[in-house]
Design a protein around this motif. Structure first.
Motif, mmCIF file in Angstrom:
data_model
loop_
_atom_site.group_PDB
_atom_site.id
_atom_site.type_symbol
_atom_site.label_atom_id
_atom_site.label_comp_id
_atom_site.label_asym_id
_atom_site.label_seq_id
_atom_site.Cartn_x
_atom_site.Cartn_y
_atom_site.Cartn_z
ATOM 1 N N GLU A 222 27.140 33.399 67.729
ATOM 2 C CA GLU A 222 27.706 33.029 66.437
ATOM 3 C C GLU A 222 28.645 34.131 65.948
ATOM 4 O O GLU A 222 28.428 35.306 66.229
ATOM 5 C CB GLU A 222 26.574 32.846 65.418
ATOM 6 N N ARG A 223 29.649 33.718 65.219
ATOM 7 C CA ARG A 223 30.608 34.677 64.660
ATOM 8 C C ARG A 223 30.862 34.292 63.214
ATOM 9 O O ARG A 223 31.087 33.117 62.919
ATOM 10 C CB ARG A 223 31.904 34.642 65.473
ATOM 11 N N LYS A 224 30.812 35.266 62.322
ATOM 12 C CA LYS A 224 31.088 35.031 60.905
ATOM 13 C C LYS A 224 32.260 35.921 60.502
ATOM 14 O O LYS A 224 32.075 37.009 59.951
ATOM 15 C CB LYS A 224 29.857 35.330 60.066
ATOM 16 N N GLY A 225 33.453 35.484 60.844
ATOM 17 C CA GLY A 225 34.669 36.214 60.510
ATOM 18 C C GLY A 225 34.659 37.631 61.035
ATOM 19 O O GLY A 225 34.268 37.875 62.178
ATOM 20 N N ASP A 226 35.079 38.561 60.187
ATOM 21 C CA ASP A 226 35.100 39.976 60.562
ATOM 22 C C ASP A 226 33.843 40.699 60.101
ATOM 23 O O ASP A 226 33.790 41.925 60.135
ATOM 24 C CB ASP A 226 36.324 40.663 59.958
ATOM 25 N N VAL B 253 30.257 39.617 60.897
ATOM 26 C CA VAL B 253 29.085 39.581 61.784
ATOM 27 C C VAL B 253 29.405 38.817 63.068
ATOM 28 O O VAL B 253 30.079 37.799 63.039
ATOM 29 C CB VAL B 253 27.882 38.892 61.089
ATOM 30 N N ALA B 254 28.890 39.335 64.170
ATOM 31 C CA ALA B 254 28.887 38.595 65.441
ATOM 32 C C ALA B 254 27.480 38.735 66.012
ATOM 33 O O ALA B 254 26.871 39.810 65.947
ATOM 34 C CB ALA B 254 29.916 39.150 66.411
ATOM 35 N N SER C 190 27.331 44.092 63.022
ATOM 36 C CA SER C 190 27.792 43.887 61.654
ATOM 37 C C SER C 190 28.757 44.979 61.233
ATOM 38 O O SER C 190 28.643 46.126 61.645
ATOM 39 C CB SER C 190 26.606 43.816 60.688
#
Length: 122
Positions: A30-34, A36-37, A50
């Motif tokens: 999962e990736r949450k923009g810049d 969190v990955a 993070s």
């Protein structure tokens, strides 16, 4: 008890996520923009990457001897890993060598973090 996941603070989510996928064969969950990955290895360990700056926090720094260690089964795997780093233009200061009870490779990568890849003598 089994360690399920670890959160590692990094400065650049894309660089860190790409590094763990390319060099350690993790896969992106999962990736949450810049901010969190979330990546995982093939052994069901999850690594959360993070960017504390994305949440208004300060840049993270780790103590001098902080490192991330990986075990492999054979010395040949350590050598192959060294070759993989060279192919990716990540140059360790030196090649693998016998250290304590193992055959180890140490190198710095993302944000100067110290990484270890070791085969223990059994």
């Amino acid at each position: 008890m089994k360690l399920n996941h670890l959160n590692l603070c990094v400065h650049d989510i894309t660089e860190a996520s790409d590094f763990f996928q390319k060099i350690f064969d993790f896969h992106l969950l999962e990736r949450k923009g810049d901010a969190v990955a979330i990546v995982s290895d093939r052994e069901s360990f999850t690594l959360v990457l993070s960017n504390t700056r994305a949440f208004g926090g300060e840049s993270s720094t780790y103590p001098k001897d902080f490192h991330i260690g990986f075990y492999v089964d054979t010395a040949e795997e350590v050598d192959r890993f060294y070759d993989r780093l060279a192919a990716a233009n990540i140059g360790p200061d030196h090649g693998p060598r016998k250290i304590r009870d193992g055959y180890s490779l140490y190198f710095n990568a993302i944000d100067g973090l110290l990484f270890e890849v070791t085969c223990l003598n059994r």
